[in-house]
Design a protein around this motif. Structure first.
Motif, short mmCIF file in Angstrom:
data_model
loop_
_atom_site.label_atom_id
_atom_site.label_comp_id
_atom_site.label_asym_id
_atom_site.label_seq_id
_atom_site.Cartn_x
_atom_site.Cartn_y
_atom_site.Cartn_z
N ASP A 1 1.11 -1.18 -0.04
CA ASP A 1 0.01 0.15 0.16
C ASP A 1 0.95 1.12 0.10
O ASP A 1 0.38 2.18 -0.71
CB ASP A 1 -0.87 -0.20 1.27
N ALA A 2 1.99 0.94 0.67
CA ALA A 2 2.67 2.36 0.63
C ALA A 2 3.44 2.56 -0.39
O ALA A 2 3.76 3.73 -0.92
CB ALA A 2 3.90 2.32 1.92
N SER A 3 3.77 1.51 -1.14
CA SER A 3 4.58 1.78 -2.39
C SER A 3 3.70 2.20 -3.62
O SER A 3 3.80 2.95 -4.59
CB SER A 3 5.21 0.29 -3.01
N TRP A 4 2.24 1.81 -3.30
CA TRP A 4 1.34 2.29 -4.39
C TRP A 4 1.15 3.75 -4.13
O TRP A 4 1.09 4.65 -5.15
CB TRP A 4 0.05 1.55 -4.31
N ALA A 5 1.14 4.22 -2.92
CA ALA A 5 0.89 5.56 -2.45
C ALA A 5 2.15 6.60 -3.19
O ALA A 5 2.11 7.64 -3.77
CB ALA A 5 0.78 5.74 -1.07
N VAL A 6 3.42 5.94 -2.94
CA VAL A 6 4.31 6.53 -3.53
C VAL A 6 4.42 6.53 -5.03
O VAL A 6 4.66 7.64 -5.63
CB VAL A 6 5.69 5.89 -3.09
N GLY A 7 4.15 5.72 -5.68
CA GLY A 7 4.01 5.71 -6.87
C GLY A 7 2.98 6.75 -7.58
O GLY A 7 3.23 7.22 -8.47
N LEU B 1 9.28 14.22 -0.41
CA LEU B 1 8.32 14.23 0.58
C LEU B 1 7.82 12.66 0.48
O LEU B 1 6.67 12.44 0.90
CB LEU B 1 7.30 15.40 0.37
N ALA B 2 8.28 11.70 -0.34
CA ALA B 2 7.84 10.49 -0.77
C ALA B 2 7.69 9.59 0.43
O ALA B 2 6.68 8.90 0.73
CB ALA B 2 8.61 9.84 -1.72
N PRO B 3 8.42 9.63 1.72
CA PRO B 3 8.28 9.08 2.69
C PRO B 3 7.14 9.53 3.39
O PRO B 3 6.37 8.58 4.10
CB PRO B 3 9.34 9.46 3.64
N VAL B 4 6.65 10.86 3.36
CA VAL B 4 5.40 11.33 4.01
C VAL B 4 4.09 10.50 3.15
O VAL B 4 3.10 10.23 3.77
CB VAL B 4 5.41 12.85 3.83
N ALA B 5 4.39 10.56 1.82
CA ALA B 5 3.27 10.06 1.11
C ALA B 5 3.02 8.58 1.38
O ALA B 5 1.88 8.05 1.57
CB ALA B 5 3.66 10.19 -0.42
N ALA B 6 4.08 7.83 1.79
CA ALA B 6 4.27 6.61 2.22
C ALA B 6 3.57 6.22 3.56
O ALA B 6 2.48 5.54 3.68
CB ALA B 6 5.48 5.86 2.16
N ALA B 7 3.80 7.18 4.51
CA ALA B 7 3.44 7.08 5.85
C ALA B 7 1.91 7.34 5.90
O ALA B 7 1.15 6.88 6.83
CB ALA B 7 4.18 8.22 6.75
N TYR B 8 1.50 8.29 5.13
CA TYR B 8 -0.04 8.67 5.41
C TYR B 8 -0.77 8.06 4.20
O TYR B 8 -1.98 7.73 4.26
CB TYR B 8 -0.25 10.47 5.12
N GLY B 9 -0.39 8.10 2.73
CA GLY B 9 -0.99 7.66 1.78
C GLY B 9 -1.26 5.91 1.88
O GLY B 9 -2.34 5.48 1.71
N GLY B 10 -0.26 5.42 2.38
CA GLY B 10 -0.22 3.90 2.55
C GLY B 10 -1.45 3.27 3.41
O GLY B 10 -2.21 2.62 3.02
N PRO B 11 -1.66 3.81 4.59
CA PRO B 11 -2.73 3.42 5.53
C PRO B 11 -3.99 3.85 4.94
O PRO B 11 -4.99 3.05 5.08
CB PRO B 11 -2.43 4.44 6.95
N LEU B 12 -4.13 5.04 4.20
CA LEU B 12 -4.97 5.50 3.40
C LEU B 12 -5.66 4.57 2.67
O LEU B 12 -6.84 3.91 2.55
CB LEU B 12 -4.98 6.88 2.94
N LEU B 13 -4.72 3.81 1.63
CA LEU B 13 -5.12 2.77 0.63
C LEU B 13 -5.48 1.66 1.45
O LEU B 13 -6.21 0.91 0.93
CB LEU B 13 -3.90 2.68 -0.24
N GLY B 14 -4.67 1.42 2.49
CA GLY B 14 -5.25 0.20 3.09
C GLY B 14 -6.62 0.10 3.95
O GLY B 14 -7.22 -1.21 3.75
#
Length: 213
Positions: A161-167, A189-202
């Motif tokens: 999910d974190a990788s999808w968010a970074v993509g 800011l990709a780590p921020v996208a992973a930290a917040y976007g990953g859980p959101l996609l999850g």
């Protein structure tokens, strides 16, 4: 007969893991090889050398961003392969585009270093990074769906999910590059996208998988 002995030929995890490590090592080395070296004129004095280093600052910025990305992707892949005891044909197949993009990354990195404000250069680099991390996510999705990992499927899915968010974040930066000359700052800011976007996609994934959804 051991489990390893019953594996179909070409689907043991050790060789792909070693090969992947080699491709990452070469790609990360080529990032530095692409950097320009000072000539005799730039080495003539400290001031001239300083001027050369300042002139090449964009190349160093591009090198640092690509190196950190490759390191983080390799580290996650290392963790994945430590949990995988067998491969599937789909898992092996998706390593081809994944490693192709890893090997290709030094080229757009050199292009962005030479013309960091060029929207096409930013789009090429962002698109390559987006495709690479999405291939990484696909490999993780396959490992969970096919039951290839012996432990921690929830952790692997979370990383996917974190990788999808970074993509998606890189895709967004590539689009914005045509209207914002400093869109490449988003890459850091990709780590921020992973930290917040990953859980959101999850959460979206869990909601869609819930009964009655």
């Amino acid at each position: 007969m051991s489990t390893d002995a019953r594996l179909e030929a070409g689907l043991s995890p050790e060789r792909p893991a070693f090969f992947t490590d080699a491709i990452f090592a070469i790609a990360m080395t080529l990032l530095a090889v692409e950097l320009k070296h000072p000539g005799d004129r730039q080495l003539a004095s400290g001031r001239a050398l300083w001027g050369f280093l300042v002139e090449q600052r964009n190349a160093y910025l591009a090198f640092a961003s690509a190196f950190v990305l490759l390191w983080s992707v390799w580290r996650r892949h290392h963790e994945l392969m430590d949990r995988v005891r067998r491969l599937s044909k789909a898992f092996a197949f998706w390593h081809a585009p994944f490693l192709l993009l890893v090997a290709f990354l030094p080229f757009p990195t050199a292009v962005i270093g030479a013309s960091i404000g060029n929207p096409m250069a930013q789009t090429l680099s962002a698109g390559t990074m987006a495709a690479m991390v999405c291939c990484e996510a696909t490999v993780k999705e396959i490992s969970v769906a096919a039951g290839l990992a012996v432990a921690a499927p929830a952790t692997i899915r979370h990383q996917a999910d974190a990788s999808w968010a970074v993509g998606l974040w890189f895709v967004l930066s590539g689009g914005l590059a045509w209207v914002l000359p400093y869109a490449y700052v988003m890459w850091f800011l990709a780590p921020v996208a992973a930290a917040y976007g990953g859980p959101l996609l999850g959460r979206v994934r869990a909601r869609r998988a819930a009964p009655g959804a």
